[in-house]
Design an enzyme around this catalytic site. Structure first.
Site: not given
Ligand code: TYM
Length: 338
Positions: A111, A199, A202
């Site tokens: 990032k 992957k 967004k």
């Molecule tokens: P974020 O907002 O980027 O994504 C949200 C969730 O979607 C999953 N994900 C995917 N799963 C499968 N294939 C993909 N291509 C894919 N892209 C995204 C992510 O793994 C996530 O589960 N850091 C985290 C948010 C967060 C969090 C937490 C999660 C903040 N605090 C505490 C769990 C526990 C994030 O940026 O997810």
């Protein structure tokens, strides 16, 4: 007794990867476990956001949780910023985590790109806030996609070091649980429709690389028909998917959306040309997404109701985190906490 926590950032529109890797699992978990599903709006601030959009985006994700089947009487759905414990505990964790641990995070490297000097300090300490999200409730299980695995390992390291540094001297060596990731199952890693080695994301500049939760049926079908594939046909066995990332991804999406296995999908479509296979997958995807996007529109049409759900959930979340924080301050030895 176990407790499930997960978070999703309110940045950009959600896609099929978020749905299969996270949201769909949330809905499945709420029946057997105590669940907290959080829209992590403070995490969104680690990257530049368009002015004035954050609150609306936060509601948008809440609507997506509910549309994916999360029930407000079974699970909590609320904004991270509503609960002060997250930021307070994140500070303690910033002082527990070591520079070397955080420097290893591949997401920070991705990032911040070539110019890490210009990244926000918040982007660097992001995983400490994420550990705090989970541990402010002493959550034991965290459903996420595969890309969050490294952050979860760091959260476990932070919990273990906190237990060692503060818990042991205070006679509570197991103060924090070491949270377990729930990553297994199909859909944990949905890949780009344009490149089977990246992957679905967004932030991919190509909208054709992902299915958005808000895409209409025509757009979904078109994106799937145009998805990149190799020059072969659908193989007959899971072993033959090795080295063929694009078709492996499409088969994975198919099985995850229809709650079956890759082997089952292959048994049905072995030897088929990609054209008819993609048509079948487009039908499966459109049918699975239709109720989600319909419900999402309905929730978004009533922002007051969304706000009521989020505020009620936040009160319940605060009631869980406050006693944890009283104990945290006491075992650290903060003034006035004894
Ligand atoms: P974020 O907002 O980027 O994504 C949200 C969730 O979607 C999953 N994900 C995917 N799963 C499968 N294939 C993909 N291509 C894919 N892209 C995204 C992510 O793994 C996530 O589960 N850091 C985290 C948010 C967060 C969090 C937490 C999660 C903040 N605090 C505490 C769990 C526990 C994030 O940026 O997810």
């Amino acid at each position: 007794p176990d407790r499930v926590f997960s978070g999703v950032q309110p940045t950009g529109s959600l896609h099929l990867g978020n749905y299969l890797g996270a949201l769909k699992k949330f809905a499945a978990l709420q029946h057997e476990h105590e669940c907290l599903f959080c829209i992590v709006d403070l995490h969104a601030l680690t990257m530049p956001q368009e002015h004035g959009k954050l609150a609306g985006q936060t509601r948008h994700i809440a609507a997506a949780f509910l549309a994916a089947g999360v029930q407000p009487d079974k699970a909590l759905v609320y904004a991270q910023s509503a609960i002060p414990a997250h930021t307070e505990l994140a500070w303690y964790f910033n002082c527990v985590a070591r520079m070397g641990w955080v420097q290893r995070m591949t997401q920070f490297k991705d990032k911040s790109g070539k110019n890490a000097e210009a990244a926000s300090v918040g982007l660097f300490t992001y995983p400490a806030l994420m550990a705090a999200d989970i541990l402010a409730y002493k959550a034991t299980h965290v459903p996420v996609g595969d890309d969050q695995k490294q952050h979860l390992e760091l959260a476990r390291d932070i919990a273990a070091k906190f237990n060692h540094d503060f818990g042991e001297p205070a006679g509570e060596p197991n103060f924090f649980p070491l949270p377990e990731p729930l990553i297994d199952g199909p859909g944990a890693r949905v890949m780009s429709l344009r490149d089977g080695t990246k992957k679905m994301s967004k932030s991919d500049p190509s909208d054709a690389s992902r299915i958005n939760l808000t895409d209409d049926p025509d757009t979904i079908a078109k994106k799937i028909r145009k998805a990149k594939t190799d020059t072969g046909s659908v193989p007959g066995s899971v072993e033959e998917l090795a080295g063929r990332p694009e078709i492996a991804n499409l088969v994975g999406i198919y099985s995850a959306l229809s709650d079956t296995t890759d082997a089952e999908v292959l048994a049905q479509h072995a030897g088929s040309q990609f054209g008819p296979f993609k048509n079948a997958l487009a039908d499966v995807t459109v049918e699975a997404m239709r109720p989600v996007s319909d419900l999402m529109r309905r929730y978004l049409a009533d922002p007051d109701e969304l706000d009521r759900i989020m505020s009620r959930s936040a009160d319940a979340a605060r009631a869980i985190s406050e006693p944890v924080m009283v104990d945290v301050r006491r075992i650290i030895g903060i003034h006035g906490s004894a």
